[in-house]
Write an enzyme that holds these catalytic residues in place. Structure first.
Site, PDB file in Angstrom:
ATOM      1  N   ILE A 138       9.157 -16.599 -44.399  1.00 43.32           N
ATOM      2  CA  ILE A 138      10.464 -17.190 -44.671  1.00 43.32           C
ATOM      3  C   ILE A 138      11.519 -16.118 -44.935  1.00 43.32           C
ATOM      4  CG2 ILE A 138      10.116 -17.524 -47.173  1.00 43.32           C
ATOM      5  CD1 ILE A 138      11.592 -20.252 -46.784  1.00 43.32           C
ATOM      6  N   LYS A 142     -21.215 -13.395 -40.283  1.00 40.00           N
ATOM      7  CA  LYS A 142     -21.292 -13.868 -41.657  1.00 40.00           C
ATOM      8  C   LYS A 142     -21.953 -12.819 -42.540  1.00 40.00           C
ATOM      9  CE  LYS A 142     -23.236 -17.387 -44.700  1.00 40.00           C
ATOM     10  NZ  LYS A 142     -24.115 -18.556 -44.834  1.00 40.00           N
ATOM     11  N   ASN A 188      -5.688 -22.620 -49.823  1.00 40.28           N
ATOM     12  CA  ASN A 188      -5.093 -23.415 -50.893  1.00 40.28           C
ATOM     13  C   ASN A 188      -5.260 -24.892 -50.554  1.00 40.28           C
ATOM     14  OD1 ASN A 188      -2.643 -24.349 -49.347  1.00 40.28           O
ATOM     15  ND2 ASN A 188      -2.265 -22.140 -49.278  1.00 40.28           N
ATOM     16  N   LYS A 212      15.650 -14.614 -50.630  1.00 44.67           N
ATOM     17  CA  LYS A 212      15.176 -14.791 -49.258  1.00 44.67           C
ATOM     18  C   LYS A 212      16.256 -15.346 -48.331  1.00 44.67           C
ATOM     19  CE  LYS A 212      10.386 -15.070 -50.720  1.00 44.67           C
ATOM     20  NZ  LYS A 212       9.060 -15.676 -50.516  1.00 44.67           N
ATOM     21  N   LYS A 271      14.207 -17.382 -55.644  1.00 45.65           N
ATOM     22  CA  LYS A 271      13.711 -17.358 -54.268  1.00 45.65           C
ATOM     23  C   LYS A 271      14.833 -17.699 -53.287  1.00 45.65           C
ATOM     24  CE  LYS A 271      10.047 -19.380 -51.351  1.00 45.65           C
ATOM     25  NZ  LYS A 271       8.869 -20.297 -51.343  1.00 45.65           N
ATOM     26  N   PHE A 290      10.598 -24.265 -49.674  1.00 41.67           N
ATOM     27  CA  PHE A 290       9.953 -25.044 -50.730  1.00 41.67           C
ATOM     28  C   PHE A 290       9.418 -24.083 -51.775  1.00 41.67           C
ATOM     29  CE2 PHE A 290      10.395 -28.687 -48.185  1.00 41.67           C
ATOM     30  CZ  PHE A 290       9.951 -29.811 -48.884  1.00 41.67           C
ATOM     31  N   ASP A 332       5.907 -11.899 -45.321  1.00 40.57           N
ATOM     32  CA  ASP A 332       6.659 -13.044 -45.847  1.00 40.57           C
ATOM     33  C   ASP A 332       7.458 -13.681 -44.707  1.00 40.57           C
ATOM     34  OD1 ASP A 332       8.376 -14.793 -47.185  1.00 40.57           O
ATOM     35  OD2 ASP A 332       8.439 -13.521 -48.971  1.00 40.57           O
ATOM     36  N   ASP A 355      -0.285 -15.566 -49.634  1.00 41.07           N
ATOM     37  CA  ASP A 355       0.429 -14.356 -50.055  1.00 41.07           C
ATOM     38  C   ASP A 355      -0.379 -13.097 -49.784  1.00 41.07           C
ATOM     39  OD1 ASP A 355       2.772 -15.636 -51.225  1.00 41.07           O
ATOM     40  OD2 ASP A 355       1.388 -16.399 -52.738  1.00 41.07           O
TER      41      ASP A 355
END
Length: 399
Positions: free
Chosen positions: A309, A290, A211, A343, A339, A325, A307, A280
Protein backbone atom coordinates in the site's frame (compact mmCIF):
# COMPACT_ATOMS: atom_id res chain seq x y z
CA UNK A 1 -40.91 0.06 7.93
CA UNK A 2 -40.37 -3.43 6.52
CA UNK A 3 -38.73 -3.80 3.12
CA UNK A 4 -41.00 -5.31 0.48
CA UNK A 5 -39.71 -7.66 -2.20
CA UNK A 6 -41.88 -9.01 -5.01
CA UNK A 7 -40.52 -12.15 -6.68
CA UNK A 8 -41.60 -13.41 -10.10
CA UNK A 9 -40.80 -17.04 -10.90
CA UNK A 10 -40.84 -18.21 -14.52
CA UNK A 11 -40.72 -21.70 -16.02
CA UNK A 12 -37.19 -23.01 -15.58
CA UNK A 13 -35.71 -25.89 -13.60
CA UNK A 14 -33.83 -23.37 -11.45
CA UNK A 15 -37.19 -22.33 -9.97
CA UNK A 16 -36.57 -24.63 -7.00
CA UNK A 17 -33.57 -22.51 -5.98
CA UNK A 18 -35.81 -19.50 -5.47
CA UNK A 19 -37.36 -21.23 -2.45
CA UNK A 20 -34.11 -20.58 -0.58
CA UNK A 21 -34.21 -16.92 -1.61
CA UNK A 22 -37.76 -16.56 -0.29
CA UNK A 23 -36.97 -18.34 2.97
CA UNK A 24 -33.79 -16.34 3.60
CA UNK A 25 -35.49 -13.00 2.96
CA UNK A 26 -38.35 -13.87 5.31
CA UNK A 27 -35.88 -14.81 8.06
CA UNK A 28 -34.21 -11.43 7.57
CA UNK A 29 -37.48 -9.66 8.24
CA UNK A 30 -38.34 -8.80 4.64
CA UNK A 31 -41.96 -8.90 3.44
CA UNK A 32 -42.09 -11.21 0.44
CA UNK A 33 -44.79 -11.71 -2.17
CA UNK A 34 -44.45 -14.22 -5.01
CA UNK A 35 -45.92 -14.50 -8.51
CA UNK A 36 -45.69 -17.66 -10.61
CA UNK A 37 -46.20 -17.85 -14.35
CA UNK A 38 -48.18 -20.74 -15.80
CA UNK A 39 -44.93 -22.47 -16.84
CA UNK A 40 -43.37 -21.93 -13.41
CA UNK A 41 -46.12 -24.07 -11.87
CA UNK A 42 -44.77 -27.04 -13.83
CA UNK A 43 -41.65 -26.84 -11.65
CA UNK A 44 -42.83 -25.49 -8.29
CA UNK A 45 -46.22 -25.19 -6.60
CA UNK A 46 -47.96 -22.08 -5.29
CA UNK A 47 -48.33 -23.89 -1.95
CA UNK A 48 -44.55 -24.20 -1.58
CA UNK A 49 -43.82 -20.49 -2.05
CA UNK A 50 -46.90 -19.45 -0.07
CA UNK A 51 -45.69 -21.52 2.88
CA UNK A 52 -42.20 -20.02 2.72
CA UNK A 53 -43.35 -16.42 2.27
CA UNK A 54 -46.28 -16.75 4.73
CA UNK A 55 -48.50 -15.14 2.13
CA UNK A 56 -50.71 -16.15 -0.76
CA UNK A 57 -48.86 -16.93 -3.97
CA UNK A 58 -50.23 -15.13 -7.02
CA UNK A 59 -50.89 -16.83 -10.36
CA UNK A 60 -52.48 -15.84 -13.64
CA UNK A 61 -55.84 -17.09 -12.34
CA UNK A 62 -55.71 -14.33 -9.71
CA UNK A 63 -54.94 -11.79 -12.44
CA UNK A 64 -57.83 -12.70 -14.70
CA UNK A 65 -60.33 -13.52 -11.95
CA UNK A 66 -59.43 -10.86 -9.39
CA UNK A 67 -62.36 -9.39 -7.48
CA UNK A 68 -60.23 -6.71 -5.80
CA UNK A 69 -61.40 -3.11 -6.06
CA UNK A 70 -58.15 -2.34 -7.89
CA UNK A 71 -56.35 -4.46 -10.52
CA UNK A 72 -53.93 -6.90 -8.88
CA UNK A 73 -50.99 -5.99 -11.13
CA UNK A 74 -51.38 -2.32 -10.17
CA UNK A 75 -51.48 -3.10 -6.45
CA UNK A 76 -48.45 -5.39 -6.62
CA UNK A 77 -46.47 -2.96 -8.77
CA UNK A 78 -47.08 -0.11 -6.33
CA UNK A 79 -46.44 -2.33 -3.28
CA UNK A 80 -42.94 -3.54 -4.21
CA UNK A 81 -39.69 -1.85 -3.20
CA UNK A 82 -37.77 -4.33 -5.36
CA UNK A 83 -38.99 -6.70 -8.07
CA UNK A 84 -36.96 -9.87 -8.65
CA UNK A 85 -37.41 -12.20 -11.62
CA UNK A 86 -35.66 -15.52 -11.12
CA UNK A 87 -35.18 -17.66 -13.02
CA UNK A 88 -35.59 -15.44 -16.06
CA UNK A 89 -36.32 -17.62 -19.12
CA UNK A 90 -35.60 -16.71 -22.73
CA UNK A 91 -39.35 -16.35 -23.33
CA UNK A 92 -39.95 -13.86 -20.51
CA UNK A 93 -36.71 -12.04 -21.38
CA UNK A 94 -38.04 -11.44 -24.89
CA UNK A 95 -41.38 -10.19 -23.55
CA UNK A 96 -39.69 -7.74 -21.19
CA UNK A 97 -37.30 -6.48 -23.86
CA UNK A 98 -40.20 -5.52 -26.11
CA UNK A 99 -42.58 -4.32 -23.39
CA UNK A 100 -45.11 -7.10 -23.88
CA UNK A 101 -47.69 -7.80 -21.18
CA UNK A 102 -49.69 -11.04 -21.54
CA UNK A 103 -49.69 -12.40 -17.97
CA UNK A 104 -49.65 -11.23 -14.35
CA UNK A 105 -45.87 -10.97 -14.15
CA UNK A 106 -45.30 -8.93 -17.30
CA UNK A 107 -48.25 -6.64 -16.55
CA UNK A 108 -46.91 -6.04 -13.04
CA UNK A 109 -43.50 -5.12 -14.47
CA UNK A 110 -45.08 -2.42 -16.61
CA UNK A 111 -47.21 -1.21 -13.71
CA UNK A 112 -44.24 -0.79 -11.37
CA UNK A 113 -41.47 1.80 -11.04
CA UNK A 114 -39.10 0.06 -8.61
CA UNK A 115 -35.70 -1.45 -9.48
CA UNK A 116 -35.88 -4.89 -11.10
CA UNK A 117 -33.30 -7.62 -10.49
CA UNK A 118 -33.15 -10.29 -13.19
CA UNK A 119 -31.35 -13.64 -12.91
CA UNK A 120 -31.45 -15.58 -16.18
CA UNK A 121 -31.16 -19.36 -16.47
CA UNK A 122 -31.18 -21.47 -19.62
CA UNK A 123 -29.27 -23.92 -21.77
CA UNK A 124 -25.89 -22.68 -23.03
CA UNK A 125 -26.90 -22.68 -26.70
CA UNK A 126 -30.07 -20.78 -25.87
CA UNK A 127 -28.18 -18.20 -23.78
CA UNK A 128 -25.62 -17.63 -26.53
CA UNK A 129 -28.17 -17.07 -29.31
CA UNK A 130 -27.81 -13.66 -30.97
CA UNK A 131 -31.48 -12.88 -30.36
CA UNK A 132 -31.23 -13.73 -26.65
CA UNK A 133 -28.09 -11.65 -26.16
CA UNK A 134 -29.71 -8.76 -28.04
CA UNK A 135 -32.73 -8.92 -25.75
CA UNK A 136 -30.46 -9.11 -22.70
CA UNK A 137 -28.54 -6.01 -23.72
CA UNK A 138 -31.80 -4.17 -24.47
CA UNK A 139 -32.99 -4.82 -20.92
CA UNK A 140 -29.70 -3.79 -19.35
CA UNK A 141 -29.88 -0.49 -21.26
CA UNK A 142 -32.97 0.30 -19.16
CA UNK A 143 -31.71 1.72 -15.86
CA UNK A 144 -34.47 -0.05 -13.92
CA UNK A 145 -32.96 -3.45 -14.67
CA UNK A 146 -30.07 -4.92 -12.73
CA UNK A 147 -28.77 -8.08 -14.35
CA UNK A 148 -26.97 -11.00 -12.76
CA UNK A 149 -24.69 -12.86 -15.14
CA UNK A 150 -25.02 -16.58 -15.71
CA UNK A 151 -22.45 -18.94 -14.22
CA UNK A 152 -20.75 -21.90 -15.90
CA UNK A 153 -21.24 -25.47 -14.78
CA UNK A 154 -23.25 -28.64 -15.30
CA UNK A 155 -26.73 -27.76 -16.54
CA UNK A 156 -29.93 -29.76 -16.18
CA UNK A 157 -29.60 -30.82 -19.83
CA UNK A 158 -26.18 -32.38 -18.97
CA UNK A 159 -24.42 -29.69 -20.97
CA UNK A 160 -21.44 -28.05 -19.28
CA UNK A 161 -21.29 -24.33 -20.01
CA UNK A 162 -22.78 -20.92 -19.25
CA UNK A 163 -26.41 -20.59 -18.36
CA UNK A 164 -26.67 -21.48 -14.67
CA UNK A 165 -28.71 -19.10 -12.59
CA UNK A 166 -26.87 -17.18 -9.88
CA UNK A 167 -26.86 -18.97 -6.54
CA UNK A 168 -29.54 -18.05 -3.96
CA UNK A 169 -27.07 -16.33 -1.61
CA UNK A 170 -25.80 -14.14 -4.48
CA UNK A 171 -29.36 -13.15 -5.34
CA UNK A 172 -30.14 -12.32 -1.70
CA UNK A 173 -26.96 -10.22 -1.46
CA UNK A 174 -27.90 -8.26 -4.57
CA UNK A 175 -31.41 -7.70 -3.18
CA UNK A 176 -29.88 -6.36 0.06
CA UNK A 177 -27.78 -3.92 -1.97
CA UNK A 178 -30.78 -2.72 -3.97
CA UNK A 179 -32.82 -2.22 -0.81
CA UNK A 180 -29.96 -0.08 0.53
CA UNK A 181 -29.28 1.94 -2.64
CA UNK A 182 -32.79 1.94 -4.15
CA UNK A 183 -31.12 1.00 -7.40
CA UNK A 184 -28.78 3.97 -7.81
CA UNK A 185 -25.69 3.45 -9.97
CA UNK A 186 -23.44 6.18 -8.64
CA UNK A 187 -20.31 4.15 -9.46
CA UNK A 188 -21.24 3.57 -13.10
CA UNK A 189 -18.12 3.77 -15.25
CA UNK A 190 -15.78 3.75 -12.23
CA UNK A 191 -12.99 1.17 -12.18
CA UNK A 192 -12.38 -0.16 -8.71
CA UNK A 193 -9.44 -2.33 -7.68
CA UNK A 194 -9.79 -4.19 -4.37
CA UNK A 195 -7.42 -6.46 -2.48
CA UNK A 196 -8.69 -8.79 0.22
CA UNK A 197 -7.91 -11.84 2.29
CA UNK A 198 -4.72 -12.92 3.97
CA UNK A 199 -1.42 -13.87 2.36
CA UNK A 200 0.64 -16.95 3.16
CA UNK A 201 4.42 -16.85 3.44
CA UNK A 202 5.77 -20.39 3.27
CA UNK A 203 8.66 -21.90 5.20
CA UNK A 204 8.30 -25.17 3.30
CA UNK A 205 5.52 -26.73 1.20
CA UNK A 206 3.27 -27.31 4.25
CA UNK A 207 4.13 -24.58 6.78
CA UNK A 208 3.52 -20.86 6.46
CA UNK A 209 3.15 -17.59 8.33
CA UNK A 210 -0.40 -16.30 7.91
CA UNK A 211 -3.37 -14.69 9.61
CA UNK A 212 -7.08 -15.46 10.13
CA UNK A 213 -8.41 -13.09 7.45
CA UNK A 214 -11.20 -14.64 5.38
CA UNK A 215 -11.49 -11.84 2.82
CA UNK A 216 -15.21 -11.35 3.52
CA UNK A 217 -14.85 -7.57 3.84
CA UNK A 218 -13.19 -7.23 0.46
CA UNK A 219 -15.78 -9.53 -1.10
CA UNK A 220 -18.53 -7.29 0.33
CA UNK A 221 -16.79 -4.23 -1.09
CA UNK A 222 -16.60 -5.91 -4.51
CA UNK A 223 -20.28 -6.86 -4.37
CA UNK A 224 -21.40 -3.39 -3.29
CA UNK A 225 -19.31 -1.69 -5.98
CA UNK A 226 -20.58 -4.08 -8.64
CA UNK A 227 -24.20 -3.53 -7.58
CA UNK A 228 -23.66 0.24 -7.85
CA UNK A 229 -22.45 -0.04 -11.44
CA UNK A 230 -18.65 -0.21 -11.12
CA UNK A 231 -16.20 -2.33 -13.06
CA UNK A 232 -14.46 -4.34 -10.34
CA UNK A 233 -11.17 -6.18 -10.13
CA UNK A 234 -10.69 -8.27 -6.99
CA UNK A 235 -7.24 -9.55 -5.99
CA UNK A 236 -7.71 -12.05 -3.20
CA UNK A 237 -5.79 -14.49 -1.04
CA UNK A 238 -6.85 -18.04 -0.20
CA UNK A 239 -10.64 -17.99 0.37
CA UNK A 240 -13.57 -20.40 0.70
CA UNK A 241 -15.91 -18.25 -1.41
CA UNK A 242 -16.18 -17.47 -5.11
CA UNK A 243 -16.16 -13.97 -6.55
CA UNK A 244 -19.22 -12.86 -8.56
CA UNK A 245 -18.97 -13.85 -12.21
CA UNK A 246 -19.10 -10.19 -13.29
CA UNK A 247 -15.96 -9.38 -11.30
CA UNK A 248 -12.45 -9.79 -12.67
CA UNK A 249 -11.04 -12.13 -10.02
CA UNK A 250 -7.30 -12.59 -9.51
CA UNK A 251 -6.37 -15.25 -6.92
CA UNK A 252 -2.97 -15.02 -5.20
CA UNK A 253 -1.19 -16.69 -2.30
CA UNK A 254 1.86 -14.71 -1.21
CA UNK A 255 2.42 -11.02 -0.62
CA UNK A 256 4.72 -10.87 -3.62
CA UNK A 257 2.01 -12.37 -5.84
CA UNK A 258 -0.47 -9.82 -4.48
CA UNK A 259 1.99 -6.99 -5.14
CA UNK A 260 2.52 -8.14 -8.73
CA UNK A 261 -1.23 -8.42 -9.34
CA UNK A 262 -2.05 -5.04 -7.76
CA UNK A 263 0.66 -3.17 -9.62
CA UNK A 264 -0.38 -4.88 -12.84
CA UNK A 265 -3.97 -3.62 -12.45
CA UNK A 266 -3.14 -0.25 -10.89
CA UNK A 267 -3.08 1.80 -14.10
CA UNK A 268 -6.70 0.87 -14.89
CA UNK A 269 -8.16 1.87 -11.51
CA UNK A 270 -9.95 5.00 -10.35
CA UNK A 271 -10.33 3.79 -6.76
CA UNK A 272 -7.99 1.35 -5.02
CA UNK A 273 -9.09 -0.27 -1.76
CA UNK A 274 -6.51 -2.30 0.13
CA UNK A 275 -8.54 -4.39 2.58
CA UNK A 276 -6.19 -7.36 2.42
CA UNK A 277 -4.33 -8.52 5.51
CA UNK A 278 -0.90 -8.69 3.91
CA UNK A 279 1.99 -10.30 5.78
CA UNK A 280 4.54 -7.95 7.34
CA UNK A 281 7.31 -10.56 7.46
CA UNK A 282 8.16 -13.86 5.82
CA UNK A 283 10.68 -16.66 6.47
CA UNK A 284 14.07 -15.65 5.10
CA UNK A 285 14.68 -19.14 3.73
CA UNK A 286 12.31 -21.46 1.87
CA UNK A 287 12.77 -25.22 1.63
CA UNK A 288 11.36 -26.90 -1.46
CA UNK A 289 10.95 -30.11 0.57
CA UNK A 290 9.07 -30.53 3.82
CA UNK A 291 11.39 -30.01 6.75
CA UNK A 292 11.51 -32.78 9.33
CA UNK A 293 10.39 -31.65 12.76
CA UNK A 294 13.90 -32.08 14.10
CA UNK A 295 15.24 -29.91 11.27
CA UNK A 296 13.07 -26.91 12.18
CA UNK A 297 15.20 -24.00 13.41
CA UNK A 298 14.88 -23.02 17.06
CA UNK A 299 14.62 -19.41 15.96
CA UNK A 300 13.14 -18.53 12.59
CA UNK A 301 15.05 -15.95 10.56
CA UNK A 302 12.60 -13.45 9.05
CA UNK A 303 12.74 -10.69 6.50
CA UNK A 304 10.42 -7.76 5.94
CA UNK A 305 7.79 -8.04 3.18
CA UNK A 306 7.54 -5.06 0.84
CA UNK A 307 4.75 -2.65 1.85
CA UNK A 308 2.30 -2.83 -1.05
CA UNK A 309 0.00 0.00 0.00
CA UNK A 310 2.92 2.36 0.65
CA UNK A 311 4.31 1.56 -2.79
CA UNK A 312 0.93 2.29 -4.38
CA UNK A 313 0.62 5.47 -2.30
CA UNK A 314 3.90 6.74 -3.70
CA UNK A 315 3.03 5.94 -7.31
CA UNK A 316 -0.73 6.62 -7.64
CA UNK A 317 -1.91 9.27 -10.08
CA UNK A 318 -3.70 12.49 -9.15
CA UNK A 319 -7.11 11.17 -10.19
CA UNK A 320 -6.77 7.95 -8.20
CA UNK A 321 -8.07 7.49 -4.67
CA UNK A 322 -6.33 5.03 -2.36
CA UNK A 323 -8.20 3.67 0.65
CA UNK A 324 -6.56 1.51 3.29
CA UNK A 325 -7.70 -0.59 6.25
CA UNK A 326 -6.24 -0.67 9.74
CA UNK A 327 -7.25 -3.67 11.84
CA UNK A 328 -6.45 -2.67 15.41
CA UNK A 329 -6.97 -3.49 19.06
CA UNK A 330 -7.47 -0.87 21.75
CA UNK A 331 -7.09 2.67 20.35
CA UNK A 332 -7.92 2.28 16.67
CA UNK A 333 -7.86 5.94 15.62
CA UNK A 334 -4.32 7.07 16.48
CA UNK A 335 -2.46 4.34 14.55
CA UNK A 336 -4.92 4.67 11.65
CA UNK A 337 -4.28 8.40 11.33
CA UNK A 338 -0.53 7.77 11.42
CA UNK A 339 -0.87 5.17 8.67
CA UNK A 340 -3.06 7.53 6.64
CA UNK A 341 -0.35 10.20 6.60
CA UNK A 342 2.71 7.97 6.34
CA UNK A 343 1.45 5.95 3.39
CA UNK A 344 -0.12 8.82 1.43
CA UNK A 345 -3.67 7.46 1.63
CA UNK A 346 -6.84 9.34 0.75
CA UNK A 347 -8.82 7.52 3.40
CA UNK A 348 -8.55 4.71 5.92
CA UNK A 349 -11.00 2.37 7.59
CA UNK A 350 -10.03 1.70 11.20
CA UNK A 351 -11.81 -1.40 12.46
CA UNK A 352 -11.51 -3.09 15.87
CA UNK A 353 -10.65 -6.78 15.84
CA UNK A 354 -10.99 -7.15 19.62
CA UNK A 355 -14.74 -6.54 19.72
CA UNK A 356 -17.42 -9.20 19.49
CA UNK A 357 -18.99 -9.85 16.07
CA UNK A 358 -16.51 -7.72 14.14
CA UNK A 359 -13.19 -8.15 12.41
CA UNK A 360 -11.61 -11.32 11.03
CA UNK A 361 -13.97 -14.13 10.03
CA UNK A 362 -17.16 -12.37 11.13
CA UNK A 363 -20.10 -11.60 8.85
CA UNK A 364 -20.43 -8.24 10.61
CA UNK A 365 -18.09 -5.34 11.21
CA UNK A 366 -17.82 -1.83 12.65
CA UNK A 367 -15.32 0.90 11.94
CA UNK A 368 -14.33 4.54 11.91
CA UNK A 369 -13.63 5.96 8.46
CA UNK A 370 -11.10 8.81 8.32
CA UNK A 371 -9.92 10.80 5.32
CA UNK A 372 -7.06 13.20 4.65
CA UNK A 373 -9.42 16.20 4.76
CA UNK A 374 -10.13 15.45 8.42
CA UNK A 375 -13.61 14.03 7.88
CA UNK A 376 -14.74 11.21 10.13
CA UNK A 377 -17.55 8.66 9.81
CA UNK A 378 -18.44 6.22 12.58
CA UNK A 379 -19.91 3.05 11.09
CA UNK A 380 -22.03 1.11 13.60
CA UNK A 381 -22.02 -2.66 13.91
CA UNK A 382 -23.66 -3.93 10.73
CA UNK A 383 -23.25 -6.50 7.98
CA UNK A 384 -20.05 -6.22 5.98
CA UNK A 385 -22.13 -5.54 2.87
CA UNK A 386 -23.83 -2.62 4.60
CA UNK A 387 -20.46 -1.35 5.81
CA UNK A 388 -19.19 -1.47 2.23
CA UNK A 389 -22.11 0.72 1.16
CA UNK A 390 -21.38 3.15 4.02
CA UNK A 391 -17.82 3.45 2.71
CA UNK A 392 -18.91 4.12 -0.88
CA UNK A 393 -21.51 6.65 0.32
CA UNK A 394 -18.81 8.49 2.23
CA UNK A 395 -16.41 8.33 -0.69
CA UNK A 396 -19.07 9.84 -2.94
CA UNK A 397 -19.96 12.61 -0.50
CA UNK A 398 -16.32 13.63 -0.03
CA UNK A 399 -15.41 13.63 -3.75
Amino acid sequence: MLSRVLIGITGGIAAYKVCEVISTLFKQGVEVRVMLTKSAREFITPLSVATLSRHQAYTDEDFWQSTNSRPLHIELGEWADILVIAPLTANTLAKLAYGMADNLLTNTVLASKCPILIAPAMNTDMWEQIAVQRNWQMLLADTRYHGMGTASGLLACDRVGKGRMAEPLEIVTYIQSLLYTQGKRDLLGKRILISTGGTREFLDPVRFIGNPSTGKMGLALAQAALHRGANVTLVYGVADWEAPVEVKAVPVVSAEEMRTAMLGELGNADIIIMSAAVADVKPRDFSTEKLAKKALPESLPLEVVIDIIAEIGNSKQAHQKLIGFAAQTGDIVTPALEKLQRKNLDGIVANPIDKENSGFGSDRNQAIYLDKQGNRLEIPLCSKLEMAHYIFDFLGSSS
